[in-house]
Each structure stands twice: as structure tokens, then as C-alpha cells.
Design a protein around this motif. Structure first.
Motif, short mmCIF file in Angstrom:
data_model
loop_
_atom_site.label_atom_id
_atom_site.label_comp_id
_atom_site.label_asym_id
_atom_site.label_seq_id
_atom_site.Cartn_x
_atom_site.Cartn_y
_atom_site.Cartn_z
N MET A 19 0.84 -1.20 0.00
CA MET A 19 0.00 0.00 0.00
C MET A 19 0.87 1.25 0.00
SD MET A 19 -3.24 1.23 0.25
CE MET A 19 -2.71 2.46 -0.93
N MET A 20 1.93 1.25 0.79
CA MET A 20 2.83 2.39 0.86
C MET A 20 3.50 2.65 -0.49
SD MET A 20 6.07 3.07 3.46
CE MET A 20 6.87 1.50 3.11
N THR A 21 4.02 1.62 -1.10
CA THR A 21 4.71 1.78 -2.38
C THR A 21 3.75 2.27 -3.47
OG1 THR A 21 6.26 0.02 -1.79
CG2 THR A 21 6.11 0.61 -4.12
N ILE A 22 2.56 1.72 -3.51
CA ILE A 22 1.58 2.12 -4.51
C ILE A 22 1.12 3.55 -4.29
CG2 ILE A 22 -0.79 1.69 -5.30
CD1 ILE A 22 -0.12 -1.35 -4.90
N ALA A 23 0.87 3.92 -3.05
CA ALA A 23 0.46 5.30 -2.75
C ALA A 23 1.55 6.28 -3.17
CB ALA A 23 0.15 5.45 -1.27
N ALA A 24 2.81 5.91 -2.94
CA ALA A 24 3.91 6.78 -3.33
C ALA A 24 4.01 6.88 -4.85
CB ALA A 24 5.22 6.26 -2.75
N ALA A 25 3.85 5.75 -5.53
CA ALA A 25 3.93 5.75 -7.00
C ALA A 25 2.87 6.67 -7.61
CB ALA A 25 3.76 4.33 -7.53
N ARG A 26 1.71 6.69 -7.03
CA ARG A 26 0.61 7.50 -7.58
C ARG A 26 0.92 9.00 -7.54
NH1 ARG A 26 -4.16 4.54 -4.12
NH2 ARG A 26 -4.49 2.71 -5.46
N THR A 27 1.81 9.41 -6.68
CA THR A 27 2.12 10.84 -6.56
C THR A 27 3.01 11.34 -7.70
OG1 THR A 27 4.14 10.54 -5.24
CG2 THR A 27 2.05 10.60 -4.06
N LEU A 28 3.63 10.42 -8.44
CA LEU A 28 4.55 10.80 -9.51
C LEU A 28 3.78 11.10 -10.79
CD1 LEU A 28 7.37 8.23 -8.78
CD2 LEU A 28 7.23 10.62 -8.09
N ARG A 29 4.13 12.19 -11.43
CA ARG A 29 3.31 12.73 -12.50
C ARG A 29 3.97 12.60 -13.88
NH1 ARG A 29 3.53 16.64 -8.49
NH2 ARG A 29 4.97 17.87 -9.76
N GLY A 30 3.15 12.27 -14.86
CA GLY A 30 3.46 12.37 -16.28
C GLY A 30 4.90 12.23 -16.68
N ASP A 31 5.42 13.30 -17.29
CA ASP A 31 6.79 13.28 -17.79
C ASP A 31 7.73 14.08 -16.89
OD1 ASP A 31 5.78 15.75 -18.32
OD2 ASP A 31 6.36 15.83 -20.42
N SER A 32 7.43 14.10 -15.59
CA SER A 32 8.29 14.80 -14.64
C SER A 32 9.67 14.16 -14.61
CB SER A 32 7.69 14.73 -13.23
OG SER A 32 6.44 15.38 -13.17
N LYS A 33 10.66 14.96 -14.24
CA LYS A 33 12.02 14.47 -14.04
C LYS A 33 12.18 14.18 -12.55
CE LYS A 33 13.47 18.26 -15.95
NZ LYS A 33 12.20 18.72 -16.56
N CYS A 34 12.43 12.92 -12.21
CA CYS A 34 12.44 12.48 -10.82
C CYS A 34 13.80 11.93 -10.43
CB CYS A 34 11.36 11.42 -10.62
SG CYS A 34 11.20 10.83 -8.93
N PHE A 35 14.42 12.50 -9.41
CA PHE A 35 15.70 12.03 -8.87
C PHE A 35 15.38 10.93 -7.86
CE2 PHE A 35 20.11 13.87 -8.83
CZ PHE A 35 20.71 12.80 -8.21
#
Length: 248
Positions: free
Chosen positions: A8-24
Motif C-alpha cells: 500500500m505504501m509503495t503504490i500510494a507513493a507511485a501515484r504521486t509521480l506525474r506524467g513526464d516529470s524528471k524524478c531524482f
């Protein structure tokens, strides 16, 4: 399908990441969540790892930032000084994804030592890596961490990465470019900084988690949003993709 609190924690965190954002991305839960997001709702997500890989598309979870698969699947590979000096510090990275050994009410992170004596700590942790620069310079930061009194402490033993320091205005006084941690995702719920006080406030509880349980797992008097919500349960697709990813 049933799920674990960790899923649940991992999935909830994944949902916060958007479209074509650049993520470190950091290794561990941040990497798992970021790769899950890229395989589900955010295929254009650009994963940036500390080793200098930009746009990595690993076929499995990387073992470390030096995993050769990151370089093999990246759009570009640059030097470590370039990734920090050109991409991160000038604010070109949208989101930073971090873990923590300790976290306080102002989202300051400790990954260095447990214990008051730095020279002779109870536990010496892996250390900072690129986390201080990520926390300082990414446009926003997400923290993913298990929720317990051992981790959610009144005051961190060592400030490895600055969240909001002692409260409003501290980031500005330190000259930190980014907006700081905008979300903390745990195995119990999600927290966000209060816009006036910068203190972490519980905004969501995961399905089946009670408010009393979240308060008992927090080492300070936890603030709760007046419109406290329940996180959407994982979908079957999210669970299948996550499990396949973790099985390699």
C-alpha cells in the motif's frame, strides 16, 4: 486481491509521480515506487539516478545506483559532478524521492547516526549520499518511510537532509532552492506540511488504519487535517505490476 501495508505504501507513493516529470530517485522503496509509476500511469516519467543516468528504463529493480542496467537503458549518461552541478543544483529536477531512518515534525531527515554522540553512536547509518542536495534543490521532495515511533521522532539525532529546519523561513534563510518535502508517504497514511507552520499534518489514512494507530506510531503530538481522507485501495493492476517488478 489482498495487499500488505508495504505494498500500500509503495503504490500510494507511485501515484504521486506525474506524467513526464524528471524524478531524482534513491535506491530502495523510492526506486520501486518510481519504476512502478513508469510501468502504470506515468510512462513518460524520467528517472534520474545519482550515478549520472538520465531517463533510465530498467527492466528490473536496480541493485544500486551503480547497476549497469541503468546506464544500458538510459537516454544519457553524464558524470556525477554534472548530474549535481548542472541538473540538480540549478533546479532542473522536478521531484526528489527520498527515504529516511528518522524524520521529525518539520520533515528533517536523518540517515547518518542514531544516538546523541556522533563520534560514538548507537548505530552508524549508510550516510548522506546525494540526499542533502536532493532535499535542497529539487523543486519538491517526496519521502517514503515506514511509520513508527522509532522513525517519527520529536527531534532527529542528526540532520542529514533539511526539510523545513525549525519551521517557516528556515529554508529561505539557508538559501535552499527547492520547496522542500511536500508529501510523506508511510505504511499507515500520508502527511503534508501545513502551509503556515510547515509542520507535518496527517492528510490520509490507508484503508483499515485507524487514527489512534497513526498517533501511537508518531513521536510527537500529530496534527490531523480537518478533512482527513482514506487512501484509495490498490487496484489489481497496480498489485500485479508491483509484484512482477519485485520478483524481477
Amino acid at each position: 486481491m489482498s495487499w500488505s501495508s508495504g505494498e500500500m505504501m509503495t503504490i500510494a507513493a507511485a501515484r504521486t509521480l506525474r506524467g513526464d516529470s524528471k524524478c531524482f530517485v534513491g535506491i530502495g522503496k523510492p526506486s520501486t515506487a518510481a519504476n512502478l509509476a513508469r510501468r502504470t500511469h506515468a510512462p513518460g516519467l524520467v528517472l534520474v539516478y545519482e550515478s549520472g543516468t538520465i531517463g533510465a528504463k530498467p527492466g528490473r529493480l536496480p541493485l544500486s545506483i551503480g547497476d549497469g542496467m541503468l546506464a544500458e537503458t538510459a537516454d544519457a549518461v553524464v558524470s556525477v559532478p554534472e548530474i549535481f552541478n548542472y541538473w540538480l543544483q540549478p533546479g532542473r529536477i522536478d521531484m526528489g524521492f527520498l527515504g529516511a531512518a528518522q524524520l521529525d515534525r518539520f520533515a528533517n531527515i536523518n540517515t547518518t547516526v542514531i544516538g546523541a554522540d556522533y563520534a560514538d553512536p548507537a548505530v552508524r547509518l549508510p550516510g548522506a549520499g546525494g540526499a542533502p542536495e536532493i532535499a535542497a534543490s529539487c523543486r519538491e521532495v517526496i519521502v517514503i518511510v515506514a511509520h513508527s515511533r522509532r522513525t517519527f521522532v520529536e527531534k532527529v539525532d542528526f540532520v542529514t537532509s533539511v526539510g523545513f529546519g525549525g519551521g517557516p523561513g528556515d529554508r529561505e534563510r539557508h538559501g535552499l532552492r527547492g520547496s522542500g518535502p511536500q508529501l510523506v508517504v508511510t505504511d499507515l497514511g500520508m502527511l503534508a506540511p501545513d502551509p503556515e507552520t510547515c509542520e507535518l499534518t496527517l492528510t490520509h489514512l490507508h484503508p483499515g488504519v485507524t487514527l489512534d494507530r497513526a498517533r501511537e506510531a508518531t513521536g510527537w503530538d500529530l496534527r490531523v487535517a480537518p478533512d482527513l481522507r482514506t487512501t484509495d485501495a490498490p487496484t489489481d493492476t497496480e498489485l500485479r505490476v508491483l509484484r512482477a517488478l519485485e520478483e524481477g
